[in-house]
Design a protein around this motif. Structure first.
Motif, PDB file in Angstrom:
ATOM      1  N   UNK A 181       8.071   5.038   0.794  1.00 46.04           N
ATOM      2  CA  UNK A 181       6.823   4.626   1.440  1.00 46.04           C
ATOM      3  C   UNK A 181       5.815   5.774   1.352  1.00 46.04           C
ATOM      4  N   UNK A 182       6.264   7.004   1.561  1.00 50.73           N
ATOM      5  CA  UNK A 182       5.366   8.156   1.433  1.00 50.73           C
ATOM      6  C   UNK A 182       4.843   8.287   0.005  1.00 50.73           C
ATOM      7  N   UNK A 195       0.687   8.647  -2.277  1.00 49.28           N
ATOM      8  CA  UNK A 195       0.315   9.629  -3.298  1.00 49.28           C
ATOM      9  C   UNK A 195      -0.743   9.046  -4.232  1.00 49.28           C
ATOM     10  N   UNK A 196      -1.418   9.912  -4.993  1.00 51.29           N
ATOM     11  CA  UNK A 196      -2.441   9.412  -5.931  1.00 51.29           C
ATOM     12  C   UNK A 196      -1.891   8.441  -6.983  1.00 51.29           C
ATOM     13  N   UNK A 251      -6.184   2.220  -1.618  1.00 53.02           N
ATOM     14  CA  UNK A 251      -7.152   1.508  -2.460  1.00 53.02           C
ATOM     15  C   UNK A 251      -7.067  -0.001  -2.249  1.00 53.02           C
ATOM     16  N   UNK A 252      -5.929  -0.470  -1.737  1.00 49.05           N
ATOM     17  CA  UNK A 252      -5.741  -1.890  -1.437  1.00 49.05           C
ATOM     18  C   UNK A 252      -6.146  -2.224  -0.002  1.00 49.05           C
ATOM     19  N   UNK A 253      -6.631  -1.226   0.730  1.00 48.47           N
ATOM     20  CA  UNK A 253      -6.990  -1.440   2.128  1.00 48.47           C
ATOM     21  C   UNK A 253      -5.775  -1.462   3.032  1.00 48.47           C
ATOM     22  N   UNK A 254      -4.702  -0.781   2.615  1.00 50.50           N
ATOM     23  CA  UNK A 254      -3.473  -0.732   3.403  1.00 50.50           C
ATOM     24  C   UNK A 254      -3.333   0.665   3.996  1.00 50.50           C
TER      25      UNK A 254
END
Length: 148
Positions: A31-32, A36-37, A43-46
C-alpha cells in the motif's frame, strides 16, 4: 469555509483507511508503494489516512487476531455510509500461515464485517490493490453524492 471545501473534496475523492489487524506487514508495504511516484495513488484522487470516520474504503490487512475482533467491528461502525471494505492479502481472506490449529487467529474477516472485495496474494501487487479500490469505490462515491 474549511467545511465547505472539505465537503466538495469529499464528493470527488476516495478516502482509504488502512487497518492492519495483525500480520507480517507485507500488504502494508505494498500500500505504501502505491504512494510512490511509480504508482502515484493520489493522481486518481485516492488518499490514504487513518481516520475511519472519513473513510470511503477500509483496507483490512493481516489476519484477524483475538484483540482485533471487536476493534475491527467498532472501526467499521465509525465509517460513514456507504461503507466499502476490501480484504487485502491472503491473511484476512483465509488466515494464511497464521491460521494454525488452536491459534488465536480468526479468518475470514467477512465473518466479522461485510467485505465488498478481496485481493488475494501474499502480498498482492500494488497494481492489483489499485484496481480493487477503483472497482468498488466510485460506486460508493456516486451513491453518497445522490444522497446529499
Amino acid at each position: 469555509m474549511l467545511d465547505a471545501l472539505k465537503s466538495v473534496l469529499r464528493k470527488t475523492s476516495i478516502h482509504v483507511c488502512l487497518v492492519n489487524t495483525g500480520g507480517c506487514n507485507g500488504c502494508d508495504i505494498e500500500v505504501l508503494a502505491l504512494l510512490s511516484p511509480r504508482y502515484d495513488l493520489e493522481q486518481y484522487g485516492i488518499y490514504v489516512h487513518q481516520n475511519p470516520r472519513e473513510a470511503d474504503v477500509i483496507l483490512v490487512t493481516g489476519a484477524v487476531t483475538e484483540q482485533w475482533r471487536d476493534k475491527l467491528q467498532r472501526i467499521h461502525r465509525k465509517a460513514p455510509e456507504p461503507k466499502i471494505v476490501v480484504a487485502l492479502g491472503n491473511c484476512p481472506i483465509s488466515g494464511d500461515v497464521f491460521n494454525q490449529e488452536g491459534g488465536s487467529v480468526y479468518a475470514p474477516v467477512s465473518d466479522f464485517i461485510p467485505v465488498d472485495a478481496e485481493v488475494p496474494g501474499c502480498p498482492p501487487r500494488p497494481s492489483e490493490i489499485l484496481e480493487a479500490i477503483l472497482a468498488v469505490a466510485p460506486g460508493a462515491i456516486a451513491e453518497r453524492g445522490r444522497k446529499k
